[in-house]
Design a protein around this motif. Structure first.
Motif, PDB file in Angstrom:
ATOM      1  N   ILE A   1       0.824  -1.212   0.000  1.00  0.00           N
ATOM      2  CA  ILE A   1       0.000   0.000   0.000  1.00  0.00           C
ATOM      3  C   ILE A   1       0.857   1.261   0.000  1.00  0.00           C
ATOM      4  O   ILE A   1       0.603   2.214  -0.737  1.00  0.00           O
TER       5      ILE A   1
ATOM      6  N   LYS B   1       1.008   4.078  -2.847  1.00  0.00           N
ATOM      7  CA  LYS B   1       0.582   5.425  -2.459  1.00  0.00           C
ATOM      8  C   LYS B   1       1.657   6.476  -2.754  1.00  0.00           C
ATOM      9  O   LYS B   1       1.367   7.549  -3.286  1.00  0.00           O
TER      10      LYS B   1
ATOM     11  N   GLU C   1      -6.564  -0.934   6.826  1.00  0.00           N
ATOM     12  CA  GLU C   1      -5.968   0.130   6.015  1.00  0.00           C
ATOM     13  C   GLU C   1      -5.692   1.391   6.822  1.00  0.00           C
ATOM     14  O   GLU C   1      -4.948   2.259   6.390  1.00  0.00           O
TER      15      GLU C   1
ATOM     16  N   LYS D   1      -2.859   5.019   7.018  1.00  0.00           N
ATOM     17  CA  LYS D   1      -3.411   6.374   6.932  1.00  0.00           C
ATOM     18  C   LYS D   1      -2.903   7.228   8.083  1.00  0.00           C
ATOM     19  O   LYS D   1      -3.637   7.599   8.987  1.00  0.00           O
TER      20      LYS D   1
ATOM     21  N   HIS E   1       0.763  13.061   7.252  1.00  0.00           N
ATOM     22  CA  HIS E   1       1.897  13.128   6.324  1.00  0.00           C
ATOM     23  C   HIS E   1       3.120  13.727   7.017  1.00  0.00           C
ATOM     24  O   HIS E   1       3.213  14.923   7.212  1.00  0.00           O
TER      25      HIS E   1
END
Length: 199
Positions: free
Chosen positions: A26, A30, A91, A95, A98
């Motif tokens: 993932i 991403k 998931e 997340k 950032h």
């Protein structure tokens, strides 16, 4: 076989299809920046498995060697059964806020690895072999063997791997370690019984 090679092989096999490998897929999809992702995985694994290995080494000082051998034998057999259970990936693990690719990977991997089968395996392997550096180096190398291709080649590589077979091999190795460890723990009792009957 050495502590390093056993630790490398068993973790590399157990990591195939594991939730942290799914996380690697993932993150790679991403961010599309393999170098900071791979570095994040490396640092997270070194810190996590270093901590786990230290716990394993510390546990050996709490009980006598024979009792520890029984605990480890049962633990390895339990790990064999656990390895056969498919992982479910949340998931939300990917997340994070950032913080940049490297920091996001580092935090996500460290958290996902907490309580994971490869972390628990590191505790048990460090306790069995009493060689913290070799076990942590081996489990980290095993994690990188499984996750670097996941980052570089993504799901295409994963689809070609027979996950059930790989997990079956890992489970068999855990089971063999468990049985051998238990037999080693029972040897004094077996020899003592034999001596009693023949004496």
């Amino acid at each position: 076989m050495s502590a390093f090679s056993i630790s490398t092989g068993i973790v590399a096999l157990a990591e195939i299809g594991d939730k942290t490998q799914l996380l690697a897929f993932i993150l790679a999809a991403k961010f599309k920046k393999p170098v900071p992702i791979i570095l994040g995985i490396l640092v997270a694994t070194l810190v996590n498995h270093g901590f786990a290995g230290a716990i394993g080494a510390w546990l050996t000082s709490l009980v006598d060697p024979q009792t520890m051998a029984y605990i480890l034998g049962v633990s390895f057999i339990a790990m064999a059964l656990w390895t056969l259970i498919p992982d479910k990936f949340d998931e939300n693990d990917a997340k994070l806020a950032h913080f940049g690719v490297f920091c996001t990977t580092l935090i996500a991997f460290f958290l996902a690895e907490m309580g994971d089968k490869t972390q628990v395996a590191t505790v048990a392997l460090a306790a069995k072999y009493q060689s913290l550096a070799l076990v942590v180096a081996g489990t980290t190398f095993g994690m990188m063997l499984a996750n670097v291709p996941a980052v570089l080649f993504g799901n295409k590589a994963a689809q070609k791997i027979p996950v059930k077979w790989v997990h079956g091999i890992a489970a068999a190795i855990f089971a063999i370690l468990g049985v051998v460890t238990l037999i080693g723990a029972m040897k004094p009792e077996l020899f003592g019984t034999f001596t009693t009957y023949t004496g």
